[in-house]
Design a protein around this motif. Structure first.
Motif, PDB file in Angstrom:
ATOM      1  N   PRO A 244       0.804  -1.227   0.000  1.00  0.00           N
ATOM      2  CA  PRO A 244       0.000   0.000   0.000  1.00  0.00           C
ATOM      3  C   PRO A 244       0.832   1.269   0.000  1.00  0.00           C
ATOM      4  N   VAL A 245       2.038   1.216   0.564  1.00  0.00           N
ATOM      5  CA  VAL A 245       2.912   2.385   0.532  1.00  0.00           C
ATOM      6  C   VAL A 245       3.284   2.712  -0.910  1.00  0.00           C
ATOM      7  N   PHE A 246       3.700   1.692  -1.661  1.00  0.00           N
ATOM      8  CA  PHE A 246       4.016   1.890  -3.076  1.00  0.00           C
ATOM      9  C   PHE A 246       2.780   2.321  -3.859  1.00  0.00           C
ATOM     10  N   ALA A 247       1.628   1.714  -3.556  1.00  0.00           N
ATOM     11  CA  ALA A 247       0.400   2.042  -4.278  1.00  0.00           C
ATOM     12  C   ALA A 247      -0.004   3.497  -4.042  1.00  0.00           C
ATOM     13  N   ALA A 248       0.115   3.960  -2.798  1.00  0.00           N
ATOM     14  CA  ALA A 248      -0.215   5.353  -2.507  1.00  0.00           C
ATOM     15  C   ALA A 248       0.716   6.297  -3.257  1.00  0.00           C
ATOM     16  N   LEU A 249       1.999   5.920  -3.340  1.00  0.00           N
ATOM     17  CA  LEU A 249       2.961   6.744  -4.061  1.00  0.00           C
ATOM     18  C   LEU A 249       2.606   6.851  -5.538  1.00  0.00           C
ATOM     19  N   PHE A 250       2.307   5.712  -6.162  1.00  0.00           N
ATOM     20  CA  PHE A 250       1.986   5.733  -7.586  1.00  0.00           C
ATOM     21  C   PHE A 250       0.613   6.349  -7.843  1.00  0.00           C
ATOM     22  N   GLY A 251      -0.326   6.194  -6.903  1.00  0.00           N
ATOM     23  CA  GLY A 251      -1.616   6.853  -7.039  1.00  0.00           C
ATOM     24  C   GLY A 251      -1.457   8.365  -7.025  1.00  0.00           C
ATOM     25  N   TRP A 252      -0.545   8.859  -6.190  1.00  0.00           N
ATOM     26  CA  TRP A 252      -0.272  10.296  -6.133  1.00  0.00           C
ATOM     27  C   TRP A 252       0.415  10.776  -7.412  1.00  0.00           C
ATOM     28  N   LEU A 253       1.363   9.972  -7.910  1.00  0.00           N
ATOM     29  CA  LEU A 253       2.116  10.367  -9.100  1.00  0.00           C
ATOM     30  C   LEU A 253       1.272  10.305 -10.369  1.00  0.00           C
ATOM     31  N   LEU A 254       0.457   9.243 -10.523  1.00  0.00           N
ATOM     32  CA  LEU A 254      -0.243   9.001 -11.780  1.00  0.00           C
ATOM     33  C   LEU A 254      -1.664   9.532 -11.817  1.00  0.00           C
ATOM     34  N   LEU A 255      -2.339   9.548 -10.662  1.00  0.00           N
ATOM     35  CA  LEU A 255      -3.739   9.962 -10.649  1.00  0.00           C
ATOM     36  C   LEU A 255      -3.982  11.235  -9.847  1.00  0.00           C
ATOM     37  N   SER A 256      -2.903  11.792  -9.278  1.00  0.00           N
ATOM     38  CA  SER A 256      -3.032  12.996  -8.446  1.00  0.00           C
ATOM     39  C   SER A 256      -3.986  12.768  -7.282  1.00  0.00           C
ATOM     40  N   GLU A 257      -4.025  11.535  -6.775  1.00  0.00           N
ATOM     41  CA  GLU A 257      -4.881  11.243  -5.630  1.00  0.00           C
ATOM     42  C   GLU A 257      -4.240  11.754  -4.346  1.00  0.00           C
ATOM     43  N   SER A 258      -5.066  12.073  -3.394  1.00  0.00           N
ATOM     44  CA  SER A 258      -4.574  12.530  -2.100  1.00  0.00           C
ATOM     45  C   SER A 258      -5.388  11.869  -1.000  1.00  0.00           C
ATOM     46  N   LEU A 259      -4.802  11.807   0.187  1.00  0.00           N
ATOM     47  CA  LEU A 259      -5.487  11.259   1.349  1.00  0.00           C
ATOM     48  C   LEU A 259      -5.766  12.377   2.340  1.00  0.00           C
ATOM     49  N   THR A 260      -6.957  12.358   2.942  1.00  0.00           N
ATOM     50  CA  THR A 260      -7.227  13.295   4.025  1.00  0.00           C
ATOM     51  C   THR A 260      -6.367  12.901   5.233  1.00  0.00           C
ATOM     52  N   VAL A 261      -6.239  13.816   6.164  1.00  0.00           N
ATOM     53  CA  VAL A 261      -5.459  13.510   7.373  1.00  0.00           C
ATOM     54  C   VAL A 261      -6.054  12.302   8.085  1.00  0.00           C
ATOM     55  N   GLN A 262      -7.380  12.261   8.179  1.00  0.00           N
ATOM     56  CA  GLN A 262      -8.050  11.150   8.857  1.00  0.00           C
ATOM     57  C   GLN A 262      -7.777   9.832   8.149  1.00  0.00           C
ATOM     58  N   ALA A 263      -7.909   9.833   6.798  1.00  0.00           N
ATOM     59  CA  ALA A 263      -7.666   8.614   6.048  1.00  0.00           C
ATOM     60  C   ALA A 263      -6.195   8.230   6.097  1.00  0.00           C
ATOM     61  N   GLY A 264      -5.315   9.223   6.093  1.00  0.00           N
ATOM     62  CA  GLY A 264      -3.887   8.937   6.180  1.00  0.00           C
ATOM     63  C   GLY A 264      -3.520   8.269   7.492  1.00  0.00           C
ATOM     64  N   ILE A 265      -4.118   8.771   8.590  1.00  0.00           N
ATOM     65  CA  ILE A 265      -3.876   8.148   9.896  1.00  0.00           C
ATOM     66  C   ILE A 265      -4.408   6.714   9.905  1.00  0.00           C
ATOM     67  N   GLY A 266      -5.610   6.532   9.339  1.00  0.00           N
ATOM     68  CA  GLY A 266      -6.177   5.182   9.274  1.00  0.00           C
ATOM     69  C   GLY A 266      -5.314   4.240   8.460  1.00  0.00           C
ATOM     70  N   GLY A 267      -4.836   4.710   7.311  1.00  0.00           N
ATOM     71  CA  GLY A 267      -3.967   3.875   6.487  1.00  0.00           C
ATOM     72  C   GLY A 267      -2.672   3.530   7.180  1.00  0.00           C
ATOM     73  N   ALA A 268      -2.100   4.507   7.888  1.00  0.00           N
ATOM     74  CA  ALA A 268      -0.867   4.248   8.628  1.00  0.00           C
ATOM     75  C   ALA A 268      -1.099   3.207   9.719  1.00  0.00           C
ATOM     76  N   MET A 269      -2.255   3.271  10.357  1.00  0.00           N
ATOM     77  CA  MET A 269      -2.583   2.291  11.396  1.00  0.00           C
ATOM     78  C   MET A 269      -2.689   0.883  10.819  1.00  0.00           C
TER      79      MET A 269
END
Length: 288
Positions: A244-269
């Protein structure tokens, strides 16, 4: 770090690139159509390796192929409803599911495992509140995680019995067959209009599908079958937690996706939970 661990790191990196690509292709193609096309492409490449495969290899390849196909199709379907980042984090729960499924084989849960499960569930709760969540997308992706957890367990048990190329080839060819029959059945029930429009819908994504078939499917299943002969399931699961770390990176690079702070904390957990779940407590030193 041995060579097999490096191979699994490469596999995980390539898996991370597939999330935004699947998200893009799902705008025109269904999950089962994407899966069928990528497996047919992969099957053509792997065909030379199946002619000497033993009956036992075909049997295990059919079991592994059915589990992998269920995982891929469920993931692709889920991506029609949720973001690639969200899909990647939910899919990573397969690492946490493996020890729980192990209970069926007489395993036991430790306090560490219960704690990891609590952290993971809390993280999923935070992620599910992002944009209100989507029941169909989340459920399909959790099914993907469950199917892949079963796949990981079965692969660890059976990979050492077969040639890695033959085991990967039988899986891929049977997956291509199952998925193609699925597409044909879906097209027949829809009156044939879905099949008739397939060529026009797939042409804009032909490069993506070739990459998914040749690299992400044929290449990575073969590397995975080889590497898991020499890496324990626990260590492999920790490596897969990087997906998921790699997927989030490529999602940001290719699709300009972003995570909210809440979702980012949840994903990190979730990532922390799946890593904690695979850690082993230190063995007590014997008394002198």
């Amino acid at each position: 770090m041995n060579f097999s661990v490096l191979l699994l790191l490469l596999v995980t990196l390539v898996w991370g690139t597939t999330f935004p690509l699947l998200k893009s292709a799902s705008s025109s193609l269904s999950g089962v159509e994407i899966s069928a096309i990528r497996f047919v492409i992969a099957a053509v490449c792997m065909l030379p390796f199946v002619f000497k495969a033993r009956r036992e290899t075909w049997r295990d390849g059919a079991l592994l192929g059915a589990l992998a196909l269920t995982s891929y199709v469920a993931q692709a379907y889920g991506l029609e409803h949720i973001s690639s980042n969200r899909s990647a984090f939910l899919t990573s729960l397969n690492v946490l599911m493996v020890p729980f499924i192990g209970l069926l084989f007489g395993g036991r849960l430790s306090i560490l495992m219960v704690g990891a499960a609590t952290v993971a569930c809390s993280g999923i709760g935070l992620m599910s509140w992002e944009g209100g969540g989507n029941l169909l997308g989340d459920s399909a992706t959790l099914l993907c995680a469950l199917a892949y957890a079963l796949y990981t367990i079965m692969l660890s048990q059976r990979a050492g019995r077969h040639d890695a190329r033959q085991l990967a080839a039988t899986q891929i060819i049977l997956m291509a067959l199952f998925a193609s029959l699925w597409v044909l059945g879906s097209g027949a029930s829809g009156g044939g209009a879905v099949l008739a429009s397939l060529p026009d819908r797939l042409m804009p994504h032909i490069g993506t599908l070739v990459y998914l078939g040749l690299v992400a499917t044929a290449g990575m299943l073969m590397l995975q079958a080889y590497a898991q002969r020499n890496v324990s399931a626990d260590k492999a699961a920790v490596i897969y937690a990087l997906e998921p770390v790699f997927a989030a990176l490529f999602g940001w690079l290719l699709l300009s996706e972003s995570l909210t702070v809440q979702a980012g904390i949840g994903g990190a957990m979730v990532v922390v939970a799946v890593i904690i779940s695979e850690l082993k407590p230190a063995e007590p030193k014997p008394a002198s």
